[in-house]
Design an enzyme around this catalytic site. Structure first.
Site, PDB file in Angstrom:
ATOM      1  N   ASP A 480       0.830  -1.210   0.000  1.00  0.00           N
ATOM      2  CA  ASP A 480       0.000   0.000   0.000  1.00  0.00           C
ATOM      3  C   ASP A 480       0.864   1.260   0.000  1.00  0.00           C
ATOM      4  O   ASP A 480       2.073   1.207   0.259  1.00  0.00           O
ATOM      5  CB  ASP A 480      -0.892  -0.050   1.256  1.00  0.00           C
ATOM      6  CG  ASP A 480      -2.187   0.710   1.091  1.00  0.00           C
ATOM      7  OD1 ASP A 480      -2.311   1.495   0.138  1.00  0.00           O
ATOM      8  OD2 ASP A 480      -3.076   0.530   1.932  1.00  0.00           O
ATOM      9  N   ASP A 550     -10.633   1.988  -3.219  1.00  0.00           N
ATOM     10  CA  ASP A 550     -11.181   1.713  -1.893  1.00  0.00           C
ATOM     11  C   ASP A 550     -12.703   1.746  -1.930  1.00  0.00           C
ATOM     12  O   ASP A 550     -13.353   1.451  -0.924  1.00  0.00           O
ATOM     13  CB  ASP A 550     -10.686   2.758  -0.890  1.00  0.00           C
ATOM     14  CG  ASP A 550      -9.324   2.383  -0.354  1.00  0.00           C
ATOM     15  OD1 ASP A 550      -8.857   1.269  -0.647  1.00  0.00           O
ATOM     16  OD2 ASP A 550      -8.718   3.206   0.359  1.00  0.00           O
TER      17      ASP A 550
END
Ligand code: DGJ
Length: 808
Positions: A480, A550
């Site tokens: 990430d 997301d």
């Protein structure tokens, strides 16, 4: 493939041709890119496509007295620079030691090479079969000691040509590179539309289609990553181009940092297309003999609409960008802990979740953020890659063994590029992040970016992550990166070199990714950056898949995944089923729809299965079982979009909103056909129910014309509560809404969905389309009516029926 004759160059792929020549002045003149033209060997036809010049246009600069008719303002080039009358946005801009910004690159030599060359500092496309061919043209500045090697790599069977440039300082004095792009395409007319993919966090890849004949359009990232604001992938197309008709071009950049894409229409009806590293804040010093490598750009053309363009890009990305053990392997169905637990978990909770996951058919369990240091929220511990023993008392290995025992692979989340001020790493090395100690720092998600331009930081990351990755049988890693650049400053770097930081950061990142993927070839890496803030070909050179967003709401996701599908194949796109109401939009959608949309990607779940009802678990089991049957088709098959292609838009956000409201963009129609065309999976997603619009036609694409297929829908069961108090029209007793009795009955009594079952040739299915059962239109309902409320998705399966007679 590559034909060269008397200063004329032709680059042929199976279906496309790219042509240029050398002008009398020594400059490279772009002549043609488009559908394949079979030139004769001596290329005499160049007389037809060459621009004729007798007098320069008024009020323009002539190159020199000898070439008076050459006005660079209206010449199509392979590479353009500043200072010689070309007033368009340039490809390269250099400040020479004497302060001059004029550059003038002319032909010096050329060479042909087999295969696709490797870059020293940057990732690039590759060709394991050595089928590609490369043309390198060396150019030399007429007045200064600077050379440029212009590379063209021709992937004949993929219909893709890539380009890149190496700039070399051959003189004694330093030069400063203000701009060095990767792609320039000077088109001889500007009657095109550009399709850029813009957005923001949770709203990635919204298509933005606009006319480019009127001046300059720029799509760009300045946030340090390729970004959700503007993906480096873009297209240009004729006005009437749709999914299956018309001319269009696709471009992408193999780069993960700041970039820009420019369309610059000039006063003579031509348009220049540019793409490369964004020059805002960029200034790179080249000393004697130093070389600057610009990222590789990818070009592709289709004369049959966007679907063909995407198919060409997909094949190229699959085989010539993605690499390593996972390139051709089916990706496991995963369950990720993030939306299931966020930071609130311990080993017990995770194992329970994993057990549920294993029962449903999930194959990989991923522990997301929160497992290390003192990390119970996002304010602390990034940089401290040691397990939090309060949460995970038996360490990664202990947990991994428990997960493996359930029959699941184990994977975990890391965010290597970051540090929290509240961390042991920051305490020990406050000078290791991109920040100016003399000025207040602006934080993003309470974290700072590590200074990957520093060797010691890169070494620390490689070693600390290697220790983590080898501490257990870790088979998957989600990498990430959750903040964008600010306060770009590197302690210790000379003041004059600050324009190099952003690019050097990307080079440092590539070095780390390169080393770790080499050390851990078996790990399936998935890129991620606050969702899709770094979805690009640079990352895909190391990691075979990337988390798309997301935002897991299937309605938003259908836009995001469709946007990505223009340039990226489905097996690079991470897509998960999450809870309803959705955590990002609070929208309630049926599980069937969430699964249908996520199925067109690397499929997984991201919700707390321990809270799911038995009915939901049963449904999930069925979804996973079906996905596994058609996984190869969905991940490696050929993808087709229905509809007309990206809508013309005023602003990126309005595109999806407008298309939701008008009928046209209300339906998403996707089809994925297996490589051998023996089966296909289709989806028709209805965003909003339109009353009294009874008939949907689903048009599959890509089936074999003369083969027979069995076409069926995935049968579903409906909850009677979805029909509101209309249920009383058929119920023998009156059922009150929200009553205990209704809930009880709803558990037991389901309404079966309509059944579609037809046998027809591929030609008929694809040409006429399938007129599916009548949609619910407010006037009646029975088992032959298609229940099509807001956010409903139908999944279709097509299986070839073997021709027994032929086989005998
Ligand atoms: C952002 C990612 O996109 C999410 O999926 C999740 O991993 C969080 N970061 C964790 O902090």
């Amino acid at each position: 493939m590559i034909l060269i004759k008397d200063n004329k160059f032709v680059l042929n792929t199976l279906n496309t041709t790219y042509a240029f020549d050398i002008l009398e002045t020594g400059h490279l003149e772009h002549l043609y890119y488009g559908a394949r033209i079979d030139f004769s060997e001596d290329l005499f036809e160049f007389e037809v496509i060459k621009i004729k010049r007798e007098f320069p246009p008024g009020n323009t600069i002539s190159y020199d007295e000898e070439h008076f008719s050459y006005a660079f303002e209206d010449t199509s080039f392979e590479i353009s620079s500043t200072g010689k009358g070309d007033v368009r946005s340039p490809f390269v801009s250099i400040i020479h030691a004497d302060g001059s910004r004029t550059s003038d690159f002319v032909y010096k030599s050329h060479a042909l090479k087999k295969g696709s060359p490797k870059r020293k500092t940057l990732p690039g496309s590759y060709d394991e079969n050595n089928n590609s061919e490369t043309l390198v043209i060396t150019l030399k500045d007429r007045s200064y000691n600077v050379e440029a090697d212009l590379y063209y790599v021709v992937y004949e069977d993929k219909d893709v040509i890539t380009r890149f440039v190496d700039l070399r300082n051959t003189g004694e004095d330093e030069i400063k590179v203000e701009r060095l792009l990767s792609l320039q395409l000077d088109m001889n007319d500007s009657d095109y539309e550009a399709v850029f993919f813009k957005g923001a966090w949770a709203r990635e890849m919204q298509s933005y289609r606009t006319r480019i004949a009127d001046g300059m359009h720029v799509s760009k990232s300045t946030v340090g990553t390729s970004s959700s604001r503007a993906n480096p992938f873009f297209m240009i197309a004729r006005e009437n181009t749709d999914e299956n008709m018309g001319e269009c071009f696709a471009f992408n950049l193999i780069y993960s940092g700041n970039h820009m894409e420019i369309t610059d229409a000039n006063s003579f009806g031509k348009v220049r297309i540019l793409s490369g590293i964004n020059d805002e804040g960029f200034l790179f010093t080249l000393k004697k003999d130093e070389v600057f490598e610009a990222p590789e750009a990818v070009m592709c053309y289709s004369d049959k609409g966007f679907n063909l363009l995407s198919r060409r890009m997909h094949e190229f990305v699959r085989k010539n960008i993605v690499r390593g053990e996972w390139r051709d392997k089916e990706r496991p169905v995963l369950l990720n802990s993030w939306e299931a637990a966020y930071f609130k978990f311990d080993e017990g909770k995770l194992v329970k979740l994993a057990k549920k996951a294993a029962d449903t058919g999930v194959e990989l369990f991923v522990m997301d953020d929160g497992w290390f240091g003192e990390r119970n929220d996002d304010t602390t511990s990034l940089g401290d890659w040691t397990v939090n023993e309060k949460k995970i008392p038996h360490g990664l290995n202990g947990l991994c063994k428990k997960i493996n025992k359930l029959g699941l692979k184990f994977g975990l989340w890391v965010e290597p590029e970051m540090v929290n001020v509240k961390s042991r790493l920051y305490e020990a090395h406050p000078d290791w992040c991109l920040a100016n100690p003399e000025t207040p720092h602006s934080e993003g998600r309470h974290q700072r970016i590590l200074d990957l331009t520093k060797k010691e930081v890169r070494e620390y990351l490689i070693e600390s992550l290697s220790a983590v990755f080898s501490s257990a049988d870790i088979e998957y890693v989600k990498w990430d990166m959750n903040r964008v650049f600010s306060d770009v400053f590197s302690i210790g770097l000379a003041a004059g070199d600050s324009g190099e930081i952003s690019h050097r950061y990307v080079l440092g990142l590539y070095e780390i990714m390169g080393e770790l993927t080499k050390r851990f070839p078996k790990i399936l890496f998935e890129g991620c950056a606050s969702g899709g803030n770094r979805f690009d070909l640079g990352i895909l050179c190391y990691f075979p898949q990337i988390w798309a967003s997301d935002n897991t709401d299937p309605i938003c996701r259908s836009e995001i995944q469709e946007g990505l599908s223009y340039g990226y194949p489905l097996n690079t796109i991470g897509a998960h089923v999450s809870a309803s109401p959705n955590h990002q939009t609070l929208r309630k959608t049926p599980m069937k729809t969430r699964a249908a949309v996520a199925g067109f990607g690397c499929f997984g779940y991201e919700l707390n299965l321990c809270d799911s009802s038995k009915e939901e678990i049963d449904e999930i089991k069925k979804e996973i079982a079906l996905y596994k049957i058609y996984r190869e088709t969905l991940q490696f098959g050929t993808f087709y979009r229905g509809g007309k292609g990206p809508a013309k838009s005023l602003a990126p956000e309005s595109a999806s909103v407008l298309s939701n409201a008008s009928g046209a963009g209300n339906i998403k129609e996707w089809t994925c056909v297996s490589k051998d065309k023996s089966n296909a999976v289709g989806m028709s997603l209805k965003k909003l129910a339109l009353p009294n619009s009874q008939n949907t036609i689903y048009r599959p694409q890509g089936l074999k014309n003369d083969a027979k297929y069995l076409f069926i829908n995935k049968e579903l069961e409906y909850d009677i509560r979805d029909f509101g108090d209309l249920v009383n029209m058929i119920a023998p007793i009156h059922l009150k809404q929200n009553s205990f009795l209704l809930d009880m009955i709803a558990k037991k009594v389901k309404l079966p969905s309509e059944k579609e079952k037809y046998t027809a040739s591929g030609k008929l299915l694809c040409t006429a389309g399938v007129r599916t059962c009548q949609d619910y239109a407010g006037t009646g309902y029975n088992e032959n009516v298609r229940y099509a409320q807001d956010f409903s998705a139908k999944v279709f399966i097509m299986e070839e029926i073997p021709d027994i007679e032929k086989n005998e």
